[in-house]
Design an enzyme around this catalytic site. Structure first.
Site, PDB file in Angstrom:
ATOM      1  N   ARG A 189       0.897  -1.136  -0.045  1.00 24.04           N
ATOM      2  CA  ARG A 189      -0.166  -0.007   0.130  1.00 24.04           C
ATOM      3  C   ARG A 189       0.888   1.320  -0.018  1.00 24.04           C
ATOM      4  NH1 ARG A 189      -2.603   1.323   4.545  1.00 24.04           N
ATOM      5  NH2 ARG A 189      -2.080  -0.047   5.929  1.00 24.04           N
ATOM      6  N   GLY A 205       5.749   1.441   8.441  1.00 24.11           N
ATOM      7  CA  GLY A 205       5.673   2.148   9.446  1.00 24.11           C
ATOM      8  C   GLY A 205       4.380   2.463  10.076  1.00 24.11           C
ATOM      9  N   ILE A 206       4.121   2.766  11.183  1.00 21.43           N
ATOM     10  CA  ILE A 206       2.886   3.051  11.765  1.00 21.43           C
ATOM     11  C   ILE A 206       3.105   4.282  12.746  1.00 21.43           C
ATOM     12  CG2 ILE A 206       2.345   0.914  11.803  1.00 21.43           C
ATOM     13  CD1 ILE A 206       3.029   0.683  15.042  1.00 21.43           C
ATOM     14  N   TYR A 256       6.880   8.523  17.501  1.00 20.10           N
ATOM     15  CA  TYR A 256       7.287   8.605  16.208  1.00 20.10           C
ATOM     16  C   TYR A 256       8.529   9.219  15.783  1.00 20.10           C
ATOM     17  CZ  TYR A 256       6.214   8.598  10.913  1.00 20.10           C
ATOM     18  OH  TYR A 256       6.143   8.730   9.551  1.00 20.10           O
ATOM     19  N   ASP A 316      -0.579   8.188  17.482  1.00 19.33           N
ATOM     20  CA  ASP A 316      -0.115   9.537  18.078  1.00 19.33           C
ATOM     21  C   ASP A 316      -0.909   9.856  19.412  1.00 19.33           C
ATOM     22  OD1 ASP A 316       0.992   9.757  15.467  1.00 19.33           O
ATOM     23  OD2 ASP A 316      -0.264  11.092  14.625  1.00 19.33           O
ATOM     24  N   TYR A 326       4.965  15.091   3.810  1.00 20.18           N
ATOM     25  CA  TYR A 326       3.645  14.529   3.753  1.00 20.18           C
ATOM     26  C   TYR A 326       3.218  14.288   2.466  1.00 20.18           C
ATOM     27  CZ  TYR A 326       3.071  16.253   8.746  1.00 20.18           C
ATOM     28  OH  TYR A 326       3.359  16.362  10.069  1.00 20.18           O
ATOM     29  N   ILE A 329       3.169   4.335  -0.019  1.00 23.63           N
ATOM     30  CA  ILE A 329       4.536   4.765  -0.668  1.00 23.63           C
ATOM     31  C   ILE A 329       5.198   3.262  -0.875  1.00 23.63           C
ATOM     32  CG2 ILE A 329       6.863   5.612  -0.004  1.00 23.63           C
ATOM     33  CD1 ILE A 329       5.606   7.678   1.947  1.00 23.63           C
TER      34      ILE A 329
HETATM   35  P1  NDP Z   1       0.772   3.225   4.787  1.00 21.06           P
HETATM   36  O1  NDP Z   1      -0.013   3.380   6.496  1.00 21.06           O
HETATM   37  O2  NDP Z   1      -0.237   3.714   3.613  1.00 21.06           O
HETATM   38  O3  NDP Z   1       1.053   1.810   4.640  1.00 21.06           O
HETATM   39  C1  NDP Z   1       1.710   1.170   5.687  1.00 21.06           C
HETATM   40  C2  NDP Z   1       2.452  -0.329   5.114  1.00 21.06           C
HETATM   41  O4  NDP Z   1       3.267  -0.850   6.170  1.00 21.06           O
HETATM   42  C3  NDP Z   1       1.395  -1.168   5.016  1.00 21.06           C
HETATM   43  O5  NDP Z   1       1.594  -1.910   3.790  1.00 21.06           O
HETATM   44  C4  NDP Z   1       1.215  -1.970   6.018  1.00 21.06           C
HETATM   45  O6  NDP Z   1       0.708  -3.330   6.053  1.00 21.06           O
HETATM   46  C5  NDP Z   1       2.845  -2.151   6.518  1.00 21.06           C
HETATM   47  N1  NDP Z   1       3.009  -2.336   7.872  1.00 21.06           N
HETATM   48  C6  NDP Z   1       2.678  -1.584   9.033  1.00 21.06           C
HETATM   49  N2  NDP Z   1       2.953  -2.177  10.122  1.00 21.06           N
HETATM   50  C7  NDP Z   1       3.655  -3.407   9.785  1.00 21.06           C
HETATM   51  C8  NDP Z   1       4.502  -4.347  10.386  1.00 21.06           C
HETATM   52  N3  NDP Z   1       4.403  -4.540  11.747  1.00 21.06           N
HETATM   53  N4  NDP Z   1       4.952  -5.530   9.628  1.00 21.06           N
HETATM   54  C9  NDP Z   1       4.840  -5.205   8.523  1.00 21.06           C
HETATM   55  N5  NDP Z   1       4.281  -4.521   7.658  1.00 21.06           N
HETATM   56  C10 NDP Z   1       3.639  -3.421   8.228  1.00 21.06           C
HETATM   57  O7  NDP Z   1       1.821   4.123   5.316  1.00 21.06           O
HETATM   58  P2  NDP Z   1       2.629   5.120   4.080  1.00 21.06           P
HETATM   59  O8  NDP Z   1       2.699   4.503   2.669  1.00 21.06           O
HETATM   60  O9  NDP Z   1       2.180   6.602   4.281  1.00 21.06           O
HETATM   61  O10 NDP Z   1       4.252   5.187   4.918  1.00 21.06           O
HETATM   62  C11 NDP Z   1       5.190   4.445   4.369  1.00 21.06           C
HETATM   63  C12 NDP Z   1       6.381   4.876   5.230  1.00 21.06           C
HETATM   64  O11 NDP Z   1       6.702   6.187   4.956  1.00 21.06           O
HETATM   65  C13 NDP Z   1       5.983   4.700   6.731  1.00 21.06           C
HETATM   66  O12 NDP Z   1       7.407   4.223   7.227  1.00 21.06           O
HETATM   67  C14 NDP Z   1       6.031   6.205   7.262  1.00 21.06           C
HETATM   68  O13 NDP Z   1       6.111   6.545   8.475  1.00 21.06           O
HETATM   69  C15 NDP Z   1       6.755   6.921   6.372  1.00 21.06           C
HETATM   70  N6  NDP Z   1       6.241   8.311   6.042  1.00 21.06           N
HETATM   71  C16 NDP Z   1       5.047   8.535   5.635  1.00 21.06           C
HETATM   72  C17 NDP Z   1       4.504   9.877   5.423  1.00 21.06           C
HETATM   73  C18 NDP Z   1       3.378  10.147   4.655  1.00 21.06           C
HETATM   74  O14 NDP Z   1       3.006  11.402   4.677  1.00 21.06           O
HETATM   75  N7  NDP Z   1       2.443   9.084   4.314  1.00 21.06           N
HETATM   76  C19 NDP Z   1       5.375  10.901   5.989  1.00 21.06           C
HETATM   77  C20 NDP Z   1       6.691  10.592   6.130  1.00 21.06           C
HETATM   78  C21 NDP Z   1       7.388   9.367   6.515  1.00 21.06           C
HETATM   79  P3  NDP Z   1      -0.756  -3.597   5.906  1.00 21.06           P
HETATM   80  O15 NDP Z   1      -1.217  -3.284   4.446  1.00 21.06           O
HETATM   81  O16 NDP Z   1      -0.867  -5.058   5.995  1.00 21.06           O
HETATM   82  O17 NDP Z   1      -1.330  -2.865   6.978  1.00 21.06           O
END
Ligand code: NDP
Length: 240
Positions: free
Chosen positions: A12, A84-85, A147, A88, A179, A14
Site C-alpha cells: 500500500r 511504518g505506523i 514516531y 499519536d 507529507y 509509498i
Molecule cells: P501506509 O499506512 O499507507 O502503509 C503502511 C504499510 O506498512 C502497509 O503496507 C502495512 O501493511 C505495512 N506495515 C505496517 N506495520 C507493519 C508491520 N508491523 N509489519 C509489516 N508491515 C507493516 O503508510 P505510508 O505509505 O504512508 O508510509 C510508508 C512509510 O513512509 C512509513 O514508514 C511512514 O512512517 C513513512 N512516512 C510517511 C509519510 C506520509 O506522509 N505518508 C511521511 C513521512 C514518512 P498492511 O497493509 O498489512 O497494514
C-alpha cells in the site's frame, strides 16, 4: 540474474509505489505486509509481484521470512525498510504500549531486517539498503514523541550502518518524506491537513511516486558512491 529487492510495507501507499519503481528498474521485487490481506491481494493482482505477510517488528517472523525468500526467490540484495505506523498522542496521553509499538515497528524492524540480510550482502560484496525516515524525525512533531524518536533513530542508524557496509559494497541511505497522500496522512483531520499543505512551498502533498523515485535512485547499482546520506523529499517544507 535480476537482483532481489524486499520492500517492507510494500502493498500500500509509498511502499507500493516503491515496488513498482524497483520492478521497472529490473529488480525481482517481494512486497511485505502486516495484516491487510485484501490490499495485498489487490496489489498482487495488479502487479504480479510476490507478497509476504510477516510482522517486521518481530525478529523470529523476519528470520523465517528472509529464509523463505532466500530459498524460493534468491538472496536479498536490495532492502527497503519502509513499513511504518503511527500511534499519536501527547506524552501525557501516550501509553507505554503506544511507545513500544511505534519503536518496534519503525526502528526495531530496521535492526531485524538489516541484521538478517547484511551477512549475505557482505559475502557477495553488494547491497543497497534504504530506510524510510520522516520529516517529523528531522523536525519533531506535536503529539509524536514515539514516531519522531523512531524516525530520527532511523537517521542515526543509517549513518552508523553506512560506515560498517562501505568496505563491502553495501550502501545504506535514508529518505525523509514530507507529507505524502497515503492512508496514513488521510487519517489526519481535514483542517489540520489544510494547514500542513499551506506550509509546503511546492503547494501540494507529495505523491507516493515522488518518494519511490528517490528510492530507485539510491538503490541503483550505479549509486555506489552515495552512502550514509538522508534524502529529504518534502516539497521544500523542511530544509535540513
Ligand atoms: P501506509 O499506512 O499507507 O502503509 C503502511 C504499510 O506498512 C502497509 O503496507 C502495512 O501493511 C505495512 N506495515 C505496517 N506495520 C507493519 C508491520 N508491523 N509489519 C509489516 N508491515 C507493516 O503508510 P505510508 O505509505 O504512508 O508510509 C510508508 C512509510 O513512509 C512509513 O514508514 C511512514 O512512517 C513513512 N512516512 C510517511 C509519510 C506520509 O506522509 N505518508 C511521511 C513521512 C514518512 P498492511 O497493509 O498489512 O497494514
Amino acid at each position: 540474474m535480476a537482483r532481489v529487492a524486499l520492500v517492507t510495507g510494500g502493498t500500500r501507499g509509498i511502499g507500493a509505489a516503491i515496488c513498482v519503481a524497483l520492478k521497472e528498474q529490473g529488480r525481482t521485487v517481494v512486497a511485505n505486509f502486516a495484516g491487510n490481506e485484501k490490499a495485498a491481494a489487490a496489489f498482487h493482482e495488479e502487479t504480479g509481484l510476490r507478497v509476504e505477510q510477516f510482522d517486521v517488528g518481530k525478529l523470529q517472523e523476519c528470520e523465517r521470512a528472509v529464509q523463505r525468500i532466500t530459498e524460493e526467490v534468491g538472496p536479498i540484495e536490495v532492502l527497503v525498510n519502509n513499513a511504518g505506523i503511527t500511534r499519536d498522542g501527547t506524552l501525557q496521553r501516550m501509553s507505554r504500549d503506544m511507545w513500544d509499538a511505534v519503536i518496534d515497528t519503525n526502528l526495531g524492524a530496521c535492526f531485524n531486517l538489516c541484521k538478517l540480510t547484511f551477512p549475505g550482502m557482505r559475502e557477495r560484496k553488494f547491497g543497497r539498503i534504504v530506510n524510510v525516515g520522516s520529516i517529523n524525525g528531522q523536525a519533531g512533531q506535536y503529539g509524536q514523541v514515539n514516531y519522531a524518536a523512531a524516525k530520527s533513530g532511523i537517521h542515526g542508524f543509517t549513518k552508523a550502518l553506512a560506515q560498517e557496509g562501505a568496505r563491502f559494497g553495501i550502501t545504506v541511505n535514508a529518505i525523509a518524506p514530507g507529507y505524502v497522500d497515503t492512508d496514513m496522512v488521510r487519517a489526519v483531520p481535514h483542517d489540520v491537513l489544510e494547514k500542513i499543505v499551506a506550509r509546503i512551498p511546492v503547494g501540494r502533498l507529495g505523491h507516493a511516486s515522488d518518494i519511490a523515485r528517490g528510492v530507485a535512485f539510491l538503490t541503483a547499482d550505479e549509486a555506489e558512491f552515495i552512502t550514509g546520506s538522508t534524502l529529504s523529499i518534502n516539497g521544500g517544507q523542511h530544509m535540513y
